[in-house]
Design an enzyme around this catalytic site. Structure first.
Site, short mmCIF file in Angstrom:
data_model
loop_
_atom_site.label_atom_id
_atom_site.label_comp_id
_atom_site.label_asym_id
_atom_site.label_seq_id
_atom_site.Cartn_x
_atom_site.Cartn_y
_atom_site.Cartn_z
N GLY A 111 0.79 -1.22 0.00
CA GLY A 111 0.00 0.00 0.00
C GLY A 111 0.82 1.28 0.00
N ASP A 161 4.18 -2.03 -14.04
CA ASP A 161 4.60 -2.64 -12.77
C ASP A 161 5.25 -4.01 -12.95
OD1 ASP A 161 3.48 -0.39 -11.76
OD2 ASP A 161 1.71 -1.39 -10.92
#
Ligand code: ADP
Ligand code: MG
Length: 372
Positions: A111, A161
């Site tokens: 996160g 990513d």
């Protein structure tokens, strides 16, 4: 009595990543420039000893949890989906994946915008490729890992990513062209006197999903008005004319960010090639101003981190990631990183924000598979 089949284990190890520059350029078919981090996810695959059929068993060391997934199918958004989604995506492409057990052990913070999710997907595809002897190409591994995130978990992330996690090299950044997915490894080894600091601002990504869709829509609408396939097709020289053709003030700001940000990625690449750290720093800070003023995706905690870094010697600093919190990077004189940590603590306390975390990173290696 027959002997039990030998138990073989394979391990995939793949890192988190941080994007040096190029924010919200991906869906505009532009450029991004990530590096891999030293923190990695490790996924160990072995034959499943319970159940059978298409089922998989997934454990997380960090959560201290084990889940039996009898039929991996998209729809449920849960932590084990980052592993199960890769099994699903491989099977969708016709690869035979037997019943397996996957043990996930990750040191990538969750996160903070460092893509713990792509690290897991990438480690999983590497381990499964070795375990099942699939012989996947690097491109197919990236596609499968991205499909797990987009199609199994339903998270609409771009191509960066997983490619960063799988393909980055030590002391290099990865220039990725999000139009044709071509890549170039750009040398990025800082001298000892400079350090890349990562500030985890510990801010929640409040309402980030709605903001993301609005910005994507604004870019698509502007591209239609301007008669281009994507904003990537507008160069810095075309910008004044393009902006003059847009009536919508919000679209003007969004387009200005995307066009100048793409140009800044290429400037950053030139600065890296020339080892021109002051220029790199200026480009990073200009990117932050553009995200703050034109794309409107920063929040007070990240602006404060950037301001504090610049006040304590940073050559440049910017928020990285989609926005509304996450991580700030700062190109710091190495001997002032401790001073920055102390200054950030004081500045955050004064504003009533949760104390941020500071770490440092060099550009690290992408994922590998280890058979044993
Ligand atoms: P980011 O990729 O920026 O870290 P995401 O929300 O995309 O954030 O992915 C984080 C999610 O990945 C977590 O909410 C969790 O579901 C999963 N995850 C990450 N690390 C682990 C872990 N060690 N064990 C189990 N699940 C994890
Ligand atoms: Mg993620």
């Amino acid at each position: 009595m027959t002997e039990a089949a030998p138990r073989t284990e394979t391990v995939g190890v793949s890192p988190g990543r941080v994007n040096l520059i190029g924010e919200h350029t991906d869906y505009n078919e532009g450029y991004v420039l990530p590096i891999a981090l030293g923190e990695r996810a490790r996924v160990t695959i072995s034959p499943r000893t319970t159940g059978g059929g298409d089922g998989i068993t997934v454990s997380s060391v960090q959560l201290d949890e084990t889940v039996e997934v009898e039929d991996p199918t998209p729809g449920e958004h849960a932590w084990w989906g980052y592993v199960a989604g890769v099994v699903w995506a491989l099977r969708e492409r016709g690869h035979q994946i037997g019943p397996v057990t996957a043990v996930l052990d990750s040191e990538v913070p969750v996160g903070g915008g460092l893509s713990s999710s792509a690290a897991i997907e990438s480690a999983t595809v590497l381990a499964l490729d070795a375990h099942e002897g699939l012989g996947l190409s690097p491109e197919e591994m990236a596609e499968v890992a991205q499909a797990a995130e987009n199609d199994f978990l339903g998270v609409p992330t771009g191509p960066m990513d997983q490619r960063a996690s799988l393909w980055c090299r030590t002391d290099h950044a990865l220039l990725l062209d999000c139009r044709d997915l071509s890549t170039t490894h750009i040398p990025f080894a800082l001298p000892e006197s400079l350090t890349l600091a990562l500030v985890n601002t510990r801010s929640p990504h409040v309402l980030a999903d709605g903001h993301y869709a609005q910005r994507r829509d604004a870019c698509a609408a502007a591209a239609r008005t301007l008669g281009v396939r994507a904003l990537r097709d507008i160069g810095p020289d075309d910008l004044p004319d393009a902006l003059a053709r847009l009536d919508d003030d919000e679209q003007v700001r969004r387009v200005r960010h995307v066009v100048t940000e793409n140009a800044r990625v290429l400037e950053a690449v030139e600065a890296l090639r020339a080892e021109d750290w002051p220029t790199l720093g200026r480009v990073l800070t200009a990117s932050h101003a553009s995200m703050r003023d034109d794309y409107e995706i920063t929040v007070p905690t990240v602006d404060l981190a950037v301001e504090t870094a610049l006040a304590h010697g940073a050559l440049g600093s910017r928020m990285t990631g989609g926005g509304f919190g996450g991580t700030v990077i700062a190109l710091m004189p190495t001997d002032r990183v401790d001073e920055l940590t102390t200054a950030l603590e004081a500045a955050y306390v004064e504003r009533g924000f949760t104390t941020p975390g500071v770490s440092t990173s060099r550009a690290s290696a992408g994922g590998i598979e280890l058979s044993r």
